[in-house]
Design a protein around this motif. Structure first.
Motif, PDB file in Angstrom:
ATOM      1  N   UNK A 184      -0.692  18.329   3.333  1.00 42.93           N
ATOM      2  CA  UNK A 184      -0.601  17.413   2.195  1.00 42.93           C
ATOM      3  C   UNK A 184       0.732  17.613   1.489  1.00 42.93           C
ATOM      4  N   UNK A 185       1.073  16.690   0.604  1.00 46.63           N
ATOM      5  CA  UNK A 185       2.332  16.801  -0.141  1.00 46.63           C
ATOM      6  C   UNK A 185       2.349  18.053  -1.013  1.00 46.63           C
ATOM      7  N   UNK A 186       1.198  18.445  -1.561  1.00 42.87           N
ATOM      8  CA  UNK A 186       1.130  19.669  -2.355  1.00 42.87           C
ATOM      9  C   UNK A 186       1.425  20.892  -1.496  1.00 42.87           C
ATOM     10  N   UNK A 187       0.879  20.926  -0.294  1.00 44.14           N
ATOM     11  CA  UNK A 187       1.137  22.047   0.603  1.00 44.14           C
ATOM     12  C   UNK A 187       2.608  22.108   1.012  1.00 44.14           C
ATOM     13  N   UNK A 188       3.214  20.958   1.259  1.00 39.66           N
ATOM     14  CA  UNK A 188       4.639  20.923   1.617  1.00 39.66           C
ATOM     15  C   UNK A 188       5.479  21.418   0.447  1.00 39.66           C
ATOM     16  N   UNK A 223       7.997  24.624   0.569  1.00 44.09           N
ATOM     17  CA  UNK A 223       9.430  24.449   0.345  1.00 44.09           C
ATOM     18  C   UNK A 223       9.917  25.161  -0.910  1.00 44.09           C
ATOM     19  N   UNK A 224       9.078  25.298  -1.909  1.00 44.93           N
ATOM     20  CA  UNK A 224       9.511  25.874  -3.192  1.00 44.93           C
ATOM     21  C   UNK A 224       9.020  27.303  -3.400  1.00 44.93           C
ATOM     22  N   UNK A 225       8.564  27.971  -2.360  1.00 48.16           N
ATOM     23  CA  UNK A 225       8.005  29.307  -2.549  1.00 48.16           C
ATOM     24  C   UNK A 225       9.066  30.322  -2.974  1.00 48.16           C
ATOM     25  N   UNK A 226      10.333  30.098  -2.630  1.00 51.75           N
ATOM     26  CA  UNK A 226      11.391  31.025  -3.025  1.00 51.75           C
ATOM     27  C   UNK A 226      11.753  30.877  -4.500  1.00 51.75           C
ATOM     28  N   UNK A 227      11.445  29.746  -5.118  1.00 53.28           N
ATOM     29  CA  UNK A 227      11.826  29.497  -6.497  1.00 53.28           C
ATOM     30  C   UNK A 227      10.770  29.946  -7.497  1.00 53.28           C
ATOM     31  N   UNK A 228       9.649  30.473  -7.035  1.00 50.80           N
ATOM     32  CA  UNK A 228       8.568  30.864  -7.941  1.00 50.80           C
ATOM     33  C   UNK A 228       8.831  32.199  -8.619  1.00 50.80           C
ATOM     34  N   UNK A 229       9.735  32.992  -8.111  1.00 54.73           N
ATOM     35  CA  UNK A 229       9.995  34.330  -8.676  1.00 54.73           C
ATOM     36  C   UNK A 229      10.911  34.268  -9.843  1.00 54.73           C
TER      37      UNK A 229
END
Length: 75
Positions: free
Chosen positions: A61-65, A69-75
């Protein structure tokens, strides 16, 4: 002018048939419908492909994508 109409009807028919054939062959139907609409002879290629075993591939889904894609920006 008649050639454009014939090509359009062939594209719509190929896309509809590709949806049914891709579902029957356990393939991603939206991918095959789109490509067979653009290039109707690809329906023949889809018919020659073997049937996939196992579950049908699922697009994230778009949420999963977004999460991937943004997992590096969560920190």
């Amino acid at each position: 002018m008649a050639g454009i109409v014939i090509w359009g009807l062939a594209a719509i028919t190929a896309a509809a048939l590709a949806g049914f054939v891709a579902g029957w062959k356990n393939r991603d139907y939206s991918f095959w419908m789109a490509w067979c609409f653009i290039v109707p002879p690809l329906l023949l290629w889809l018919l020659l492909m073997p049937k996939r075993q196992g579950p049908r591939p699922r697009r994230p889904s778009l949420d999963e994508i977004d999460r991937i894609e943004n997992r590096d920006f969560l920190h």
